[in-house]
Scaffold this motif. Structure first.
Motif, short mmCIF file in Angstrom:
data_model
loop_
_atom_site.label_atom_id
_atom_site.label_comp_id
_atom_site.label_asym_id
_atom_site.label_seq_id
_atom_site.Cartn_x
_atom_site.Cartn_y
_atom_site.Cartn_z
N PHE A 25 0.85 -1.21 0.00
CA PHE A 25 0.00 0.00 0.00
C PHE A 25 0.88 1.25 0.00
O PHE A 25 0.66 2.20 -0.76
CB PHE A 25 -0.93 0.02 1.24
N LEU A 26 1.90 1.23 0.89
CA LEU A 26 2.75 2.41 1.05
C LEU A 26 3.45 2.77 -0.26
O LEU A 26 3.58 3.95 -0.60
CB LEU A 26 3.78 2.13 2.14
N HIS A 29 0.91 4.34 -2.51
CA HIS A 29 0.57 5.65 -1.94
C HIS A 29 1.67 6.66 -2.26
O HIS A 29 1.41 7.80 -2.59
CB HIS A 29 0.43 5.47 -0.42
N VAL A 68 -4.62 -2.09 8.51
CA VAL A 68 -3.94 -1.16 9.41
C VAL A 68 -4.28 -1.49 10.86
O VAL A 68 -3.41 -1.64 11.72
CB VAL A 68 -4.34 0.31 9.08
N ILE A 112 4.06 6.03 14.60
CA ILE A 112 3.35 5.90 13.32
C ILE A 112 1.84 5.90 13.55
O ILE A 112 1.08 6.51 12.78
CB ILE A 112 3.82 4.63 12.56
N PHE A 115 0.83 9.35 14.00
CA PHE A 115 0.84 10.00 12.68
C PHE A 115 -0.42 9.66 11.90
O PHE A 115 -1.05 10.51 11.29
CB PHE A 115 2.09 9.58 11.88
N PHE A 120 -5.33 10.95 9.23
CA PHE A 120 -6.75 10.71 8.95
C PHE A 120 -7.55 11.99 9.20
O PHE A 120 -8.47 12.31 8.44
CB PHE A 120 -7.29 9.55 9.80
N PHE A 123 -6.67 14.31 6.12
CA PHE A 123 -7.07 13.98 4.75
C PHE A 123 -8.30 13.08 4.64
O PHE A 123 -9.21 13.34 3.87
CB PHE A 123 -5.92 13.29 3.99
N TRP A 124 -8.26 11.99 5.40
CA TRP A 124 -9.28 10.96 5.16
C TRP A 124 -10.65 11.40 5.66
O TRP A 124 -11.65 11.28 4.94
CB TRP A 124 -8.84 9.65 5.85
N GLU A 127 -12.25 14.01 3.52
CA GLU A 127 -12.61 13.39 2.25
C GLU A 127 -13.93 12.61 2.39
O GLU A 127 -14.82 12.72 1.54
CB GLU A 127 -11.46 12.44 1.86
N LEU A 147 -4.11 19.31 -0.92
CA LEU A 147 -2.83 18.75 -0.45
C LEU A 147 -1.85 19.86 -0.09
O LEU A 147 -1.28 19.88 1.01
CB LEU A 147 -2.23 17.87 -1.55
N PHE A 151 0.17 21.48 3.86
CA PHE A 151 1.58 21.62 4.20
C PHE A 151 1.98 23.08 4.42
O PHE A 151 3.17 23.40 4.44
CB PHE A 151 2.46 20.93 3.16
N PHE A 164 8.04 10.36 9.53
CA PHE A 164 8.61 9.58 8.43
C PHE A 164 9.99 9.03 8.82
O PHE A 164 10.38 7.96 8.34
CB PHE A 164 8.70 10.40 7.14
N LEU A 167 9.22 6.09 10.68
CA LEU A 167 8.75 5.07 9.73
C LEU A 167 9.94 4.31 9.13
O LEU A 167 9.91 3.09 8.98
CB LEU A 167 7.92 5.74 8.62
C1 HEM Z 1 3.85 13.38 2.36
C2 HEM Z 1 3.33 12.23 2.67
C3 HEM Z 1 1.89 11.82 2.46
C4 HEM Z 1 0.90 12.46 1.77
C5 HEM Z 1 0.99 13.77 0.96
C6 HEM Z 1 -0.31 11.66 1.88
C7 HEM Z 1 -1.53 11.97 1.32
C8 HEM Z 1 -2.72 11.31 1.54
C9 HEM Z 1 -4.01 11.69 1.03
C10 HEM Z 1 -4.26 12.89 0.12
C11 HEM Z 1 -4.93 10.80 1.50
C12 HEM Z 1 -6.45 10.80 1.24
C13 HEM Z 1 -6.85 9.79 0.24
C14 HEM Z 1 -8.34 9.75 0.12
O1 HEM Z 1 -9.00 9.03 0.88
O2 HEM Z 1 -8.82 10.44 -0.78
C15 HEM Z 1 -4.23 9.83 2.31
C16 HEM Z 1 -4.80 8.74 2.93
C17 HEM Z 1 -4.09 7.81 3.65
N1 HEM Z 1 -2.74 7.79 3.92
FE1 HEM Z 1 -1.40 9.16 3.26
N2 HEM Z 1 -0.03 10.54 2.64
C18 HEM Z 1 1.30 10.61 3.03
C19 HEM Z 1 2.00 9.69 3.80
C20 HEM Z 1 1.44 8.55 4.35
C21 HEM Z 1 2.17 7.56 5.12
C22 HEM Z 1 3.66 7.60 5.41
C23 HEM Z 1 1.26 6.61 5.50
C24 HEM Z 1 1.47 5.36 6.32
C25 HEM Z 1 2.39 5.21 7.24
C26 HEM Z 1 -0.03 7.00 4.97
C27 HEM Z 1 -1.20 6.30 5.16
C28 HEM Z 1 -2.45 6.67 4.67
C29 HEM Z 1 -3.66 5.89 4.86
C30 HEM Z 1 -3.75 4.55 5.60
C31 HEM Z 1 -4.69 6.62 4.23
C32 HEM Z 1 -6.19 6.24 4.15
C33 HEM Z 1 -6.44 5.32 3.03
C34 HEM Z 1 -6.86 5.97 1.75
O3 HEM Z 1 -7.94 6.53 1.69
O4 HEM Z 1 -6.09 5.89 0.76
N3 HEM Z 1 0.12 8.17 4.27
N4 HEM Z 1 -2.87 10.15 2.31
#
Ligand code: HEM
Length: 219
Positions: A25-26, A29, A68, A112, A115, A120, A123-124, A127, A147, A151, A164, A167
């Motif tokens: 996933f990571l 992502h 998770v 983590i 974090f 969540f 962003f989540w 959303e 986004l 920041f 991070f 992480l």
């Molecule tokens: C600069 C770093 C990161 C950015 C810009 C970022 C951005 C985002 C965004 C925009 C979402 C919303 C997606 C949605 O539901 O529409 C999201 C969801 C999520 N992020 Fe990140 N993320 C970052 C790093 C990480 C890291 C390091 C992890 C895990 C350790 C992580 C885990 C998650 C999870 C579990 C979700 C919810 C699942 C999903 O809806 O996709 N993120 N992230």
């Protein structure tokens, strides 16, 4: 399932399986988010696809959230059991037979977890509110601006960057541990060591670059 999880080996294998799933996933992502540096249009397109595709929303997303939560819960259970065992047999005491990082997986894991809660909230949850509570009309170009906006704050950016770094520590040891638990031979694990180190350092450093890029590139 409960039968498998009631044995120590079963729990370790399940932990390794959920770890590999989360590593996958990571990676995806990261690939999606790194596009925000090079091409806001590509980032918007990918985010729009992920955010509106029913298979992603109603199958992959619930599976991911389960993965998770499962990983965290199993992590706590393994930690509690290891603590009990190490008191009984005094086998894991200090640097003699384990590294600092391996003994502190639970602490890097907790950072983590903190974090993920912040992430969540950032962003989540907005959303989910946008789509499923307020039922706002879909606007395919909103993702990039949302986004970048996140920041703006140096405190949030700093918290992300620090997380991070933890992480990276967690992944460095996590790979070794997951290879062992999945029953891989020592020879094969040694072969994969370089790739796993590149992943464990490269992905968190890449996320740091994304956070810092958007922080210093505010318009
Ligand atoms: C600069 C770093 C990161 C950015 C810009 C970022 C951005 C985002 C965004 C925009 C979402 C919303 C997606 C949605 O539901 O529409 C999201 C969801 C999520 N992020 Fe990140 N993320 C970052 C790093 C990480 C890291 C390091 C992890 C895990 C350790 C992580 C885990 C998650 C999870 C579990 C979700 C919810 C699942 C999903 O809806 O996709 N993120 N992230």
């Amino acid at each position: 399932m409960s039968g498998v999880l009631s044995s120590s080996i079963g729990r370790k294998v399940a932990m390794a399986a959920s770890a590999f799933f989360l590593m996958f996933f990571l990676l995806q992502h990261f690939v999606i988010n790194i596009t925000s540096i090079f091409s806001p249009e590509t980032f918007n397109e990918l985010s729009h696809f992920m955010g509106t595709n029913p298979a992603v929303q109603f199958v992959l997303q619930p599976v991911l959230i389960f993965g998770v939560v499962f990983h965290f819960v199993m992590g706590f259970i393994l930690e509690a059991r290891n603590k009990k065992a190490s008191v009984k047999y005094v086998k894991n005491n200090g640097a003699a037979n384990s590294t600092w990082v391996s003994r502190n997986m639970i602490y890097s894991g907790l950072v983590i977890l903190a974090f993920i809660v912040l992430h969540f909230i950032d962003f989540w949850i907005p959303e989910m509110k946008y789509k499923y509570i307020d039922f706002l009309p879909e606007s395919p170009n909103r993702y990039y601006e949302e986004l970048v906006h996140k920041f703006h704050s140096p405190i949030r950016t700093g918290a992300y960057v620090a997380s991070f770094a933890f992480l990276a520590l967690h992944l460095l040891h996590g790979f070794k541990s997951a290879f062992q638990s999945s029953g891989m031979s020592a020879k094969r694990a040694a072969k994969l060591e370089t790739v796993s180190k590149i992943y464990a350092i490269g992905i968190p450093v890449g996320f740091i670059v994304i956070a810092l890029f958007h922080h210093f590139n505010q318009h």
